[in-house]
Design an enzyme around this catalytic site. Structure first.
Site, PDB file in Angstrom:
ATOM      1  N   HIS A  33       0.685   0.545  -6.879  1.00  0.00           N
ATOM      2  CA  HIS A  33      -0.780   0.492  -6.915  1.00  0.00           C
ATOM      3  C   HIS A  33      -1.346  -0.520  -5.916  1.00  0.00           C
ATOM      4  O   HIS A  33      -0.857  -1.650  -5.807  1.00  0.00           O
ATOM      5  CB  HIS A  33      -1.258   0.104  -8.314  1.00  0.00           C
ATOM      6  CG  HIS A  33      -0.788   1.023  -9.395  1.00  0.00           C
ATOM      7  ND1 HIS A  33      -1.156   2.353  -9.457  1.00  0.00           N
ATOM      8  CD2 HIS A  33       0.032   0.821 -10.457  1.00  0.00           C
ATOM      9  CE1 HIS A  33      -0.596   2.913 -10.518  1.00  0.00           C
ATOM     10  NE2 HIS A  33       0.146   2.012 -11.131  1.00  0.00           N
ATOM     11  N   GLN A  61       2.055  13.198  -8.488  1.00  0.00           N
ATOM     12  CA  GLN A  61       2.836  14.314  -9.045  1.00  0.00           C
ATOM     13  C   GLN A  61       2.809  15.508  -8.091  1.00  0.00           C
ATOM     14  O   GLN A  61       3.833  16.159  -7.857  1.00  0.00           O
ATOM     15  CB  GLN A  61       2.249  14.736 -10.413  1.00  0.00           C
ATOM     16  CG  GLN A  61       2.530  13.772 -11.558  1.00  0.00           C
ATOM     17  CD  GLN A  61       1.453  12.697 -11.742  1.00  0.00           C
ATOM     18  OE1 GLN A  61       0.824  12.266 -10.781  1.00  0.00           O
ATOM     19  NE2 GLN A  61       1.277  12.240 -12.969  1.00  0.00           N
ATOM     20  N   ASN A  81       4.509   4.431  -8.552  1.00  0.00           N
ATOM     21  CA  ASN A  81       3.197   4.439  -7.912  1.00  0.00           C
ATOM     22  C   ASN A  81       2.848   2.983  -7.602  1.00  0.00           C
ATOM     23  O   ASN A  81       2.466   2.231  -8.490  1.00  0.00           O
ATOM     24  CB  ASN A  81       2.169   5.068  -8.870  1.00  0.00           C
ATOM     25  CG  ASN A  81       0.831   5.321  -8.198  1.00  0.00           C
ATOM     26  OD1 ASN A  81       0.642   4.978  -7.037  1.00  0.00           O
ATOM     27  ND2 ASN A  81      -0.088   5.920  -8.928  1.00  0.00           N
ATOM     28  N   PHE A  83      -7.637  10.586  -6.853  1.00  0.00           N
ATOM     29  CA  PHE A  83      -7.181  10.701  -8.234  1.00  0.00           C
ATOM     30  C   PHE A  83      -8.407  10.696  -9.145  1.00  0.00           C
ATOM     31  O   PHE A  83      -9.064   9.671  -9.314  1.00  0.00           O
ATOM     32  CB  PHE A  83      -6.225   9.557  -8.602  1.00  0.00           C
ATOM     33  CG  PHE A  83      -5.537   9.776  -9.925  1.00  0.00           C
ATOM     34  CD1 PHE A  83      -4.607  10.810 -10.079  1.00  0.00           C
ATOM     35  CD2 PHE A  83      -5.820   8.976 -11.025  1.00  0.00           C
ATOM     36  CE1 PHE A  83      -3.978  11.031 -11.306  1.00  0.00           C
ATOM     37  CE2 PHE A  83      -5.192   9.192 -12.245  1.00  0.00           C
ATOM     38  CZ  PHE A  83      -4.271  10.217 -12.389  1.00  0.00           C
ATOM     39  N   LYS A 119      -2.563 -21.240  -5.270  1.00  0.00           N
ATOM     40  CA  LYS A 119      -2.267 -19.898  -5.810  1.00  0.00           C
ATOM     41  C   LYS A 119      -1.137 -19.304  -4.970  1.00  0.00           C
ATOM     42  O   LYS A 119      -1.270 -19.136  -3.755  1.00  0.00           O
ATOM     43  CB  LYS A 119      -3.516 -19.025  -5.746  1.00  0.00           C
ATOM     44  CG  LYS A 119      -3.383 -17.740  -6.529  1.00  0.00           C
ATOM     45  CD  LYS A 119      -3.327 -17.984  -8.025  1.00  0.00           C
ATOM     46  CE  LYS A 119      -4.655 -17.737  -8.710  1.00  0.00           C
ATOM     47  NZ  LYS A 119      -4.632 -18.156 -10.129  1.00  0.00           N
ATOM     48  N   THR A 175      -7.380 -22.664  -8.613  1.00  0.00           N
ATOM     49  CA  THR A 175      -6.478 -21.784  -7.858  1.00  0.00           C
ATOM     50  C   THR A 175      -7.086 -20.389  -7.764  1.00  0.00           C
ATOM     51  O   THR A 175      -6.867 -19.680  -6.787  1.00  0.00           O
ATOM     52  CB  THR A 175      -5.080 -21.715  -8.496  1.00  0.00           C
ATOM     53  OG1 THR A 175      -5.158 -21.114  -9.774  1.00  0.00           O
ATOM     54  CG2 THR A 175      -4.445 -23.089  -8.597  1.00  0.00           C
ATOM     55  N   ASP A 176      -7.887 -20.019  -8.766  1.00  0.00           N
ATOM     56  CA  ASP A 176      -8.543 -18.707  -8.679  1.00  0.00           C
ATOM     57  C   ASP A 176      -9.494 -18.656  -7.489  1.00  0.00           C
ATOM     58  O   ASP A 176      -9.564 -17.642  -6.782  1.00  0.00           O
ATOM     59  CB  ASP A 176      -9.304 -18.404  -9.975  1.00  0.00           C
ATOM     60  CG  ASP A 176      -9.870 -17.004  -9.953  1.00  0.00           C
ATOM     61  OD1 ASP A 176      -9.079 -16.042 -10.058  1.00  0.00           O
ATOM     62  OD2 ASP A 176     -11.095 -16.842  -9.766  1.00  0.00           O
ATOM     63  N   ARG A 225      -8.026   6.606  -1.814  1.00  0.00           N
ATOM     64  CA  ARG A 225      -7.252   5.433  -2.230  1.00  0.00           C
ATOM     65  C   ARG A 225      -6.013   5.327  -1.347  1.00  0.00           C
ATOM     66  O   ARG A 225      -5.653   6.270  -0.643  1.00  0.00           O
ATOM     67  CB  ARG A 225      -6.831   5.563  -3.701  1.00  0.00           C
ATOM     68  CG  ARG A 225      -5.883   6.724  -3.958  1.00  0.00           C
ATOM     69  CD  ARG A 225      -5.346   6.757  -5.389  1.00  0.00           C
ATOM     70  NE  ARG A 225      -4.365   7.830  -5.536  1.00  0.00           N
ATOM     71  CZ  ARG A 225      -3.627   8.034  -6.616  1.00  0.00           C
ATOM     72  NH1 ARG A 225      -3.764   7.259  -7.665  1.00  0.00           N
ATOM     73  NH2 ARG A 225      -2.742   9.017  -6.655  1.00  0.00           N
TER      74      ARG A 225
HETATM   75  O1  LIG Z   1      -1.093   9.873  -8.781  1.00  0.00           O
HETATM   76  C1  LIG Z   1      -1.300   9.373  -9.899  1.00  0.00           C
HETATM   77  N1  LIG Z   1      -0.805   9.969 -11.007  1.00  0.00           N
HETATM   78  C2  LIG Z   1      -0.999   9.480 -12.265  1.00  0.00           C
HETATM   79  O2  LIG Z   1      -0.530  10.048 -13.276  1.00  0.00           O
HETATM   80  C3  LIG Z   1      -1.764   8.298 -12.371  1.00  0.00           C
HETATM   81  N2  LIG Z   1      -2.159   7.543 -13.423  1.00  0.00           N
HETATM   82  C4  LIG Z   1      -2.876   6.509 -12.933  1.00  0.00           C
HETATM   83  O3  LIG Z   1      -3.372   5.586 -13.637  1.00  0.00           O
HETATM   84  N3  LIG Z   1      -2.965   6.598 -11.582  1.00  0.00           N
HETATM   85  C5  LIG Z   1      -2.282   7.699 -11.201  1.00  0.00           C
HETATM   86  N4  LIG Z   1      -2.033   8.244  -9.992  1.00  0.00           N
END
Ligand SMILES: O=c1[nH]c(=O)c2[nH]c(=O)[nH]c2[nH]1
Length: 306
Positions: free
Chosen positions: A255, A227, A253, A162, A12, A57-58, A179
């Site tokens: 993630h 935001q 963002n 969030f 992987k 591989t997983d 998070r």
């Molecule tokens: O800070 C965030 N704003 C979003 O609009 C958003 N949408 C999402 O799926 N995660 C987040 N996080």
């Protein structure tokens, strides 16, 4: 003449593992890209499609994530040795393993002159930008100046929530009260010419001041959404620099999804994450003075090219 199977390996590639140590208020981060490759008695998989000897591989991926917690992930050499030895020693058909690891360096954000406990800046400089427009004849000339940066990569390991978002039939996102928040920030700010003319602006001090202000807000604001963080960063910059009319920001963002280690009986208290590449949320906002002078052609690119 006969056709034979040559050397082969499989694994992987590019597991984007982020390991946070958060046993004290001063968090540590290890951000790595791990690729596994196994060698051994895998001829049958190629020659007849028989998978009996094949460790998926997983499974290699799951092991890499779980080892980040079970064995720890500090020095990538130690972690790589643990992982490679496990595959060779514990998985019968495996006679050799190659683990390749890249580590991305983060340094602590400096906020109010001190290293921050849980906010980090990706090592390597951001790119400073400027866009200048001048129009008119020499004795009737007007000018507009935009400053900015791109690729300022910031991450905080806590202090971000969030939840309470709008839900519909397609919502699967789980709310979170803790998070990782990370972004690669692009910002552009529009100056207006002060009474003393452009020469009265200290461009260098302004640039480093804006960057410090934005970093401090990112670190210190307990955020309920990216935001909100963007708006507060923009507001703080405009409050600090009266000769700025507006600031425009674009923030992917980046993630970091908590990795589910429960199938292996391993707890994950916000310690092991998958740094997802794409898709990513893209949050874009501008903040301006309500009495800001008109932007004129400051943002205009002929032909509307972005
Ligand atoms: O800070 C965030 N704003 C979003 O609009 C958003 N949408 C999402 O799926 N995660 C987040 N996080």
């Amino acid at each position: 003449m006969s056709i034979v199977l040559g050397p082969h390996q499989y694994g992987k590639a590019e597991n984007r593992i982020v390991r946070i140590y958060r046993d004290s208020p001063r968090h540590e981060i290890h951000d790595v890209n791990v690729s596994t490759a196994l060698r051994g008695a895998f001829d049958a998989a190629h020659l007849t499609g028989d998978q009996a000897a094949v460790l998926p591989t997983d499974t290699q991926k799951q092991t890499a994530y779980s080892y980040a917690k079970e064995k720890g992930l500090t020095s990538i050499e130690t972690y790589g040795l643990e992982l490679a030895c496990h595959f060779v020693d514990d998985v019968a058909p495996v006679s050799g393993a190659r683990i390749e690891i890249e580590e991305y360096a983060w340094e602590r954000a400096v906020v109010d002159g001190a290293e921050h406990d849980f906010t980090f800046v990706r090592k390597g400089q951001e790119v400073r930008t400027a866009a200048i427009t001048v129009e008119g004849e020499r004795d009737d000339q007007r000018s507009w100046v935009i400053g900015g940066f791109k690729d300022l990569v910031l991450l905080k390991t806590t202090g971000s929530e969030f939840h309470g978002f709008l839900e519909d039939d397609y919502t699967v996102l789980q709310p979170t009260t803790d998070r990782i928040m990370a972004t690669s920030l692009v910002a552009q700010w529009r100056f207006f010419e002060p009474e003393g003319g452009w020469a009265s602006i200290d461009w260098e001090a302004t640039y480093s001041g804006i960057k410090a202000t934005m970093t401090a807000v990112f670190a210190n604001l307990h955020s309920f959404a990216l935001q909100q963080t963007l708006y507060e960063m923009g507001k703080a910059v405009l409050e600090a620099y009266p000769f700025l009319a507006e600031i425009r920001m674009s923030a992917p963002n980046k993630h970091h999804f908590l990795y589910d280690l429960s199938p292996f009986g391993v707890t994950n208290d916000n310690e092991v994450f998958n740094a997802d590449d794409r898709p990513y949320g893209l949050i874009q906002a501008s903040v301006l003075r309500d009495d800001a002078p008109d932007a004129g052609p400051a943002w205009t690119v002929a032909g509307g090219f972005a």
